[in-house]
Enzyme design. Structure first.
Site, PDB file in Angstrom:
ATOM      1  N   LYS A 116      42.833  23.393   0.196  1.00  0.00           N
ATOM      2  CA  LYS A 116      43.330  23.763  -0.903  1.00  0.00           C
ATOM      3  C   LYS A 116      43.827  25.151  -0.972  1.00  0.00           C
ATOM      4  O   LYS A 116      45.035  25.279  -1.542  1.00  0.00           O
ATOM      5  CB  LYS A 116      42.314  23.458  -1.878  1.00  0.00           C
ATOM      6  N   LYS A 158      36.609  26.856  -6.503  1.00  0.00           N
ATOM      7  CA  LYS A 158      36.572  25.531  -5.828  1.00  0.00           C
ATOM      8  C   LYS A 158      36.342  25.637  -4.419  1.00  0.00           C
ATOM      9  O   LYS A 158      36.452  26.637  -3.895  1.00  0.00           O
ATOM     10  CB  LYS A 158      38.072  25.075  -6.128  1.00  0.00           C
ATOM     11  N   GLY A 164      36.787  15.296  -6.027  1.00  0.00           N
ATOM     12  CA  GLY A 164      35.620  14.480  -7.024  1.00  0.00           C
ATOM     13  C   GLY A 164      34.808  15.521  -7.689  1.00  0.00           C
ATOM     14  O   GLY A 164      33.683  15.118  -8.049  1.00  0.00           O
ATOM     15  N   GLU A 200      40.692  30.374  -8.712  1.00  0.00           N
ATOM     16  CA  GLU A 200      41.866  30.274  -9.619  1.00  0.00           C
ATOM     17  C   GLU A 200      41.708  30.721 -11.087  1.00  0.00           C
ATOM     18  O   GLU A 200      40.638  30.538 -11.552  1.00  0.00           O
ATOM     19  CB  GLU A 200      42.363  28.895  -9.677  1.00  0.00           C
ATOM     20  N   ILE A 203      43.371  27.847 -16.510  1.00  0.00           N
ATOM     21  CA  ILE A 203      44.665  27.669 -17.500  1.00  0.00           C
ATOM     22  C   ILE A 203      44.083  26.834 -18.726  1.00  0.00           C
ATOM     23  O   ILE A 203      43.725  25.823 -18.559  1.00  0.00           O
ATOM     24  CB  ILE A 203      45.912  26.897 -16.861  1.00  0.00           C
ATOM     25  N   LYS A 237      37.670  11.490 -14.249  1.00  0.00           N
ATOM     26  CA  LYS A 237      38.709  10.662 -15.069  1.00  0.00           C
ATOM     27  C   LYS A 237      37.935   9.769 -15.735  1.00  0.00           C
ATOM     28  O   LYS A 237      37.083   9.091 -15.103  1.00  0.00           O
ATOM     29  CB  LYS A 237      39.821  10.706 -14.649  1.00  0.00           C
ATOM     30  N   GLU A 275      48.894  17.071  -8.170  1.00  0.00           N
ATOM     31  CA  GLU A 275      48.414  16.924  -9.610  1.00  0.00           C
ATOM     32  C   GLU A 275      48.937  18.420 -10.126  1.00  0.00           C
ATOM     33  O   GLU A 275      48.898  19.623  -9.435  1.00  0.00           O
ATOM     34  CB  GLU A 275      47.008  17.161  -9.635  1.00  0.00           C
ATOM     35  N   GLU A 288      46.559  20.393  -6.978  1.00  0.00           N
ATOM     36  CA  GLU A 288      46.149  19.942  -5.596  1.00  0.00           C
ATOM     37  C   GLU A 288      47.160  18.800  -5.228  1.00  0.00           C
ATOM     38  O   GLU A 288      47.697  18.197  -6.223  1.00  0.00           O
ATOM     39  CB  GLU A 288      44.895  19.487  -5.616  1.00  0.00           C
ATOM     40  N   ARG A 292      46.413  10.099  -0.646  1.00  0.00           N
ATOM     41  CA  ARG A 292      45.814   8.586  -0.623  1.00  0.00           C
ATOM     42  C   ARG A 292      46.210   7.874  -1.993  1.00  0.00           C
ATOM     43  O   ARG A 292      46.908   8.633  -2.844  1.00  0.00           O
ATOM     44  CB  ARG A 292      44.310   8.800  -0.674  1.00  0.00           C
TER      45      ARG A 292
END
Length: 461
Positions: A116, A158, A164, A200, A203, A237, A275, A288, A292
């Site tokens: 990342k 992160k 995930g 990070e 936001i 999600k 994303e 990120e 896939r």
């Protein structure tokens, strides 16, 4: 074209890939664990090979056994689906070593974008905005503190090798910074064998917007529009829709063009997703890249009429993209609800077990259900708890919502607890109907209100 493909996955995505292969007249090989000995994907495939016991690390993550199955059955390619080995560069490299095509990007791109911190650096080179944060991996708390002093609170920690929602912690005050850093680092080490982290700025409020891209071996890159994935709990999600109900056409154009430029910058090949976080002023920031196919790919297929899995296979075989950007036309609106074996009344606790009765809604224009479940099948406790993905498409968002409401009310699942009723209530929630929700709305507004209503009606034991 490939004559035989092995699917290194299980569940609904394995079934999805097998069906695409059948339509392309490609023979398929399923792999399965002992827990999946009666699973649908192994019944649909032309051949099936047991690759180990129930635990994923002994079966679906067992690279040696899966490659042995491919070689023994004469499979020319492996489709990894999502999860498991789909973003494992070692697996991709070993496929090459045994002369089996990996249906996805090459190992170098997986490594570059899977890190990342490195991905952030590459996005900067492509002039794609990134969230303020660390430009290199961090292993010591002193470095975290130094970075937080520079960018301010709140922050999210992160895992460099993460995914995930694992190895991730949100921090809102300095007092909890060290503890949460150590928790995230420990979790990352356990999940990925890697304790490198990055930080990070959070936001907020923000939308989670992702752009689907396709790229061939010849430098052709296109996007298939964006998806709104902001309705999530614990970074997982629950419901997605395409296109985003609130993004302006100007921002939509800019964010999709940025995704294409980013993919070109890294020399990307095959299907991928970039994303972004989009703030209240519609400023967007790279988050990120997923190298896939995504769980939510069906909603993009519904609004574009492009079969992403078939495109993956064709690209891996060396074909040029069969479509150009001008051929991509976004039509109508699509929604996906993830129906999981879990109990929303008990903090969404997993609910594995046998499905005694299952009625899947199957009639009507603009309705699709992706599932590997049937009456008598089992949700094992070892893997993802997904029962089905219900996808609807309408000329308008309102029509797509109405179709979904109808479909979910037709669906019956007995024998296990599911989040089916929660989804029905979610569709009728004002925050969802307006489309103005953010990544915090589900956990901070919708779920607390839903639980309060359930308690008032004595539905919570």
């Amino acid at each position: 074209m490939f004559q035989k493909i092995l699917i290194a996955n299980r569940g609904e995505i394995a079934v999805r890939i097998i069906r695409a292969c059948q339509e392309l007249n490609i023979k398929t090989v399923a792999v399965y664990s002992t827990a999946d000995k009666d699973a649908l994907h192994m019944q649909l495939a032309d051949e099936a090979v047991c690759v180990g016991p129930s635990k994923a690390n002994e079966s679906y993550l067992n690279i040696q056994n899966i490659l042995s199955a491919a070689v023994l059955t004469g499979a020319e390619a492996i489709h990894p689906g999502f999860g498991f080995l789909s973003e494992n560069s070692t697996f991709a490299a070993m496929c090459e070593e045994v002369n089996v095509s990996f249906i996805g990007p090459n190992k170098d791109i997986i490594d570059q974008m899977g890190n990342k911190s490195n991905a952030r650096t590459m996005m900067k080179r492509a002039n794609v905005p990134v969230v303020p944060g660390s430009d290199h991996s961090i292993t010591a708390f002193s470095e975290v503190k130094e970075m937080v002093d520079e960018i301010g609170m709140p922050v999210i920690i992160k895992a460099v090798a993460g995914g995930g929602g694992k190895g991730m912690r949100m921090v809102f005050n300095a007092e909890e910074l060290e503890a949460k850093f150590l928790q995230a680092q420990s979790e990352s080490k356990a999940a990925f064998g890697d304790d490198r982290m990055y930080v990070e700025r959070i936001i907020t409020p923000a939308k989670h917007i992702e752009v689907q891209i396709l790229a061939d071996h010849y430098g052709n890159v296109i996007h298939l529009g964006e998806r709104d994935c902001s309705l999530q709990r614990n970074h997982q999600k629950i419901l997605e829709e395409a296109p985003s109900p609130t993004l302006s056409e100007k921002t939509r154009k800019l964010i999709c063009e940025s995704a294409v430029e980013a993919a070109k910058m890294v020399g990307y090949e095959n299907a991928g997703t970039i994303e972004f976080l989009v703030d209240a002023d519609e400023k967007f920031y790279f988050m990120e890249m997923n190298t896939r196919i995504q769980v939510e790919h069906p909603i993009t297929e519904m609004i574009t009429s492009i079969d992403i899995v078939k495109e993956q296979i064709k690209i891996a075989f060396g074909e040029h993209l069969s479509i150009t950007q001008d051929d991509v036309v976004l039509t109508g609106h699509a929604i996906e609800c993830r129906i999981n074996a879990e109990n929303p009344l008990f903090n969404f606790a997993p609910s594995p077990g046998n499905i005694d009765f299952l009625n899947v809604p199957s009639g009507g224009l603009g309705l699709r259900v992706d599932t590997a479940m049937f009456a008598g099948s089992t949700i094992p406790p070892y893997y993802d708890a997904m029962v089905a993905k219900v996808i609807t498409h309408g000329n308008t968002r309102e029509e797509a919502i109405s179709k979904m409401d109808r479909a979910l009310n037709e669906m019956v699942i007995e024998g296990i607890q599911t989040n089916l009723d929660f989804h029905i209530d979610l569709l009728r929630d004002t925050n969802f109907k307006t489309g103005e929700y953010t990544i915090d709305t589900l956990s901070q507004v919708i779920i607390p209100k839903w639980l309060k209503d359930k308690e008032a009606n004595n539905e919570v034991v």
